[in-house]
Design an enzyme around this catalytic site. Structure first.
Site, mmCIF file in Angstrom:
data_model
loop_
_atom_site.group_PDB
_atom_site.id
_atom_site.type_symbol
_atom_site.label_atom_id
_atom_site.label_comp_id
_atom_site.label_asym_id
_atom_site.label_seq_id
_atom_site.Cartn_x
_atom_site.Cartn_y
_atom_site.Cartn_z
ATOM 1 C CE LYS A 149 -0.648 -1.109 4.739
ATOM 2 N NZ LYS A 149 -0.794 -1.726 5.559
ATOM 3 C CD GLU A 173 -9.369 -6.185 -5.284
ATOM 4 O OE1 GLU A 173 -9.469 -6.284 -6.356
ATOM 5 O OE2 GLU A 173 -9.160 -5.692 -4.368
ATOM 6 N N GLY A 178 -7.157 -6.078 3.544
ATOM 7 C CA GLY A 178 -6.926 -7.766 2.868
ATOM 8 C C GLY A 178 -7.918 -8.060 1.725
ATOM 9 C CB ILE A 180 -11.818 -6.449 1.055
ATOM 10 C CG1 ILE A 180 -12.819 -7.057 3.035
ATOM 11 C CG2 ILE A 180 -13.936 -5.346 1.032
ATOM 12 C CD1 ILE A 180 -12.365 -5.284 4.234
ATOM 13 N N GLY A 231 -1.708 -8.883 16.473
ATOM 14 C CA GLY A 231 -1.009 -8.506 14.962
ATOM 15 C C GLY A 231 -1.708 -8.385 14.158
ATOM 16 C CE LYS A 249 -4.465 -0.655 4.693
ATOM 17 N NZ LYS A 249 -4.995 -1.395 6.707
HETATM 18 N N1 HSE Z 1 -2.481 -2.695 10.453
HETATM 19 C C1 HSE Z 1 -3.163 -2.375 9.809
HETATM 20 C C2 HSE Z 1 -4.358 -2.282 9.914
HETATM 21 C C3 HSE Z 1 -2.980 -3.602 8.890
HETATM 22 O O1 HSE Z 1 -4.782 -2.363 11.570
HETATM 23 O O2 HSE Z 1 -5.267 -2.418 9.829
HETATM 24 C C4 HSE Z 1 -3.347 -4.280 7.679
HETATM 25 O O3 HSE Z 1 -3.409 -2.698 6.820
#
Ligand code: HSE
Length: 474
Positions: A149, A173, A178, A180, A231, A249
């Site tokens: 990204k 994509e 993720g 989606i 995580g 994003k």
């Molecule tokens: N750190 C990001 C989140 C992970 O929390 O959405 C996915 O880009």
């Protein structure tokens, strides 16, 4: 046929339809992620050489899926993508999945330059060396799949024009949300429509934090520590909390949706650091929830792109998106409102769409349809468009104040709003004492005027503090 109520075997869904043709749907088998069972006869499948740049959370899962799902993928698609070489920045780093050392190249350039590699999959992240490697792969006419990204939000125009110049297919994509599916719908499915609005919850960590603060009354720091433990968070969690991750994003989505070159530097950004549990509670009483919202609007001459905490009505399509889930609302002129939602992060989920992209670009490359094919923009890169200044935004605002609790104070506070032509929709005193909490909602007002109001309130002796000013997105 007699209706059967409550008489079905456990795990068997009810008949799809009643009558002589009624048929039972077999119980749904929950299959493990690893493809198990007896191997069937090898499906033919056209081999496609894949080079993997990066073997972290996503890269290792891409490798696993291509290994373990090879037969199924070949049977289903006719392609057999096979990892030929892998490059990592630090082979000695401890990893959750062991590196297949027999495929390890001496360096990333050896992967990009390998004639057996047709599709370069960049899942290393970061700007460099990812940018140089992707540009080099495209220059060589290889297909590129990236989930990076940061690279696309910063150098998207350069990467797209390199793909167009080389007529090399490019897919990404996995870069937003993720698994989606949102890039292809914006880039291809809705290409004929005019998308005016892209609004999203694009960061899982902050959505998890706000959910815990809202539902369970947790403090921000505790909720963030839990998100890190699970995580979701970036290595540097200020990327999440400060809105940088969501801004990157949004830049990618706005570029696709509005056919404009938008970078992360264009996106106005405010994080959730200042959101207090008190604001969340008062917002709820007023019928709103607090979210870190990414808002993109095509205003014609300009684009409005911003990430900030927002009060959204409890009836808003994104209001019920909780925990670490992501969701994107797209409003097309003809398609109307569409909502895409899902987990938004995670190695295995992202790997699923990265492999989908590998299959897509492999087909396009073999057919000779790279980025300059008629289905793609012949000139490669959309133009830049001015960004609407946030000071010119005209929307409602929420204020949380602390004022001296005595007669006449409301009148003095209200006078400031009136003099700056900011119309008050409601003002409520929430507590009593020497100093009282006051919550105020405005009608639509210009942000520049709202900022003048804040400065003037802060200078008043009866105003103890202006704790929060949060934009309202209806
Ligand atoms: N750190 C990001 C989140 C992970 O929390 O959405 C996915 O880009």
């Amino acid at each position: 046929m007699e209706a059967q109520v409550g008489g079905r075997a456990p795990g068997v869904l009810p008949a799809e339809e009643e009558g002589p043709n009624a048929r039972r749907i077999p119980p749904i088998m929950v299959r493990p992620l690893v493809d198990g069972g007896k191997p069937g006869p090898a499906a033919p499948g056209v081999e496609v050489g894949v080079g993997l740049l990066g073997f972290g959370a996503v890269g290792s899962q891409v490798y696993r899926l291509l290994e373990e799902g090879a037969e199924r993928i070949a049977r289903r698609t006719g392609w057999r993508p096979t990892v030929r070489r892998i490059a990592v920045l630090d082979p000695a780093r401890p990893r959750a999945h062991p590196l297949p050392v027999h495929l390890l190249a001496p360096d990333a350039a050896a992967v990009v330059g390998d004639p057996q590699v047709e599709v370069v999959v960049e899942v290393m992240g970061g700007l460099e060396p990812a940018r140089t490697l992707v540009l080099e792969a495209l220059r060589r006419g290889k297909a590129v799949v990236t989930a990076n990204k940061r690279l696309l939000a910063t150098h998207g125009a350069e990467v797209s024009s390199a793909a167009a110049a080389a007529q090399a297919p490019l897919a990404f994509e996995g870069a937003v949300g993720g698994a989606i599916p949102i890039v292809k719908p914006l880039r291809e499915t809705l290409a004929a429509d005019r998308v005016r609005v892209v609004e999203g919850i694009l960061n899982g960590t902050t959505n998890f934090v706000l959910t815990r603060m809202t539902r369970d009354g947790w403090a921000l720091a505790d909720a963030l520590a839990e998100a890190q433990r699970r995580g979701f968070a970036e290595a540097d969690a200020s990327e999440d909390v400060g809105g940088h991750d969501a801004a990157a994003k949004l830049a990618i989505l706005a570029s696709l949706a509005f056919d404009a070159a938008v970078t992360d530097a264009d996106v106005f950004r405010e994080g959730i650091q200042e959101v207090a549990p008190r604001d969340i509670a008062y917002a709820r009483e007023l019928g709103y929830v607090v979210k870190l919202l990414a808002v993109g609007r095509d205003l014609g001459e300009a684009v409005d792109v911003r990430v900030h905490p927002a009060l959204i009505p409890q009836t808003h399509p994104l209001a019920t998106v909780e925990e670490e889930r992501n969701a994107i609302l797209v409003v097309g002129e003809r398609a109307g409102p569409l909502v895409f939602s899902g987990p938004g992060a995670g190695g295995a989920a992202t790997a699923a769409v990265v492999v989908g992209d590998i299959l897509d670009v492999a087909g396009r490359r073999r057919r000779g349809s790279g980025e300059a094919a008629p289905a793609r923009r012949p000139a490669g890169v959309p133009a830049r468009r001015p960004v609407w200044p946030v000071e010119d935004l005209v929307i409602p605002y929420y204020f949380g104040l602390q004022v001296t609790d005595r007669p006449g104070v409301f009148a003095r506070v209200a006078a400031v709003f009136g003099e700056e032509e900011v119309s008050i929709a409601s003002i409520v005193q929430k507590s009593r004492g020497a100093v009282a909490d006051v919550v105020l909602l405005t009608h639509e007002a210009r942000e520049a005027a709202v900022r003048r109001v804040v400065a003037r309130l802060r200078a008043m002796d009866v105003v103890k503090s202006v704790d929060s000013v949060i934009r309202v997105v209806e």
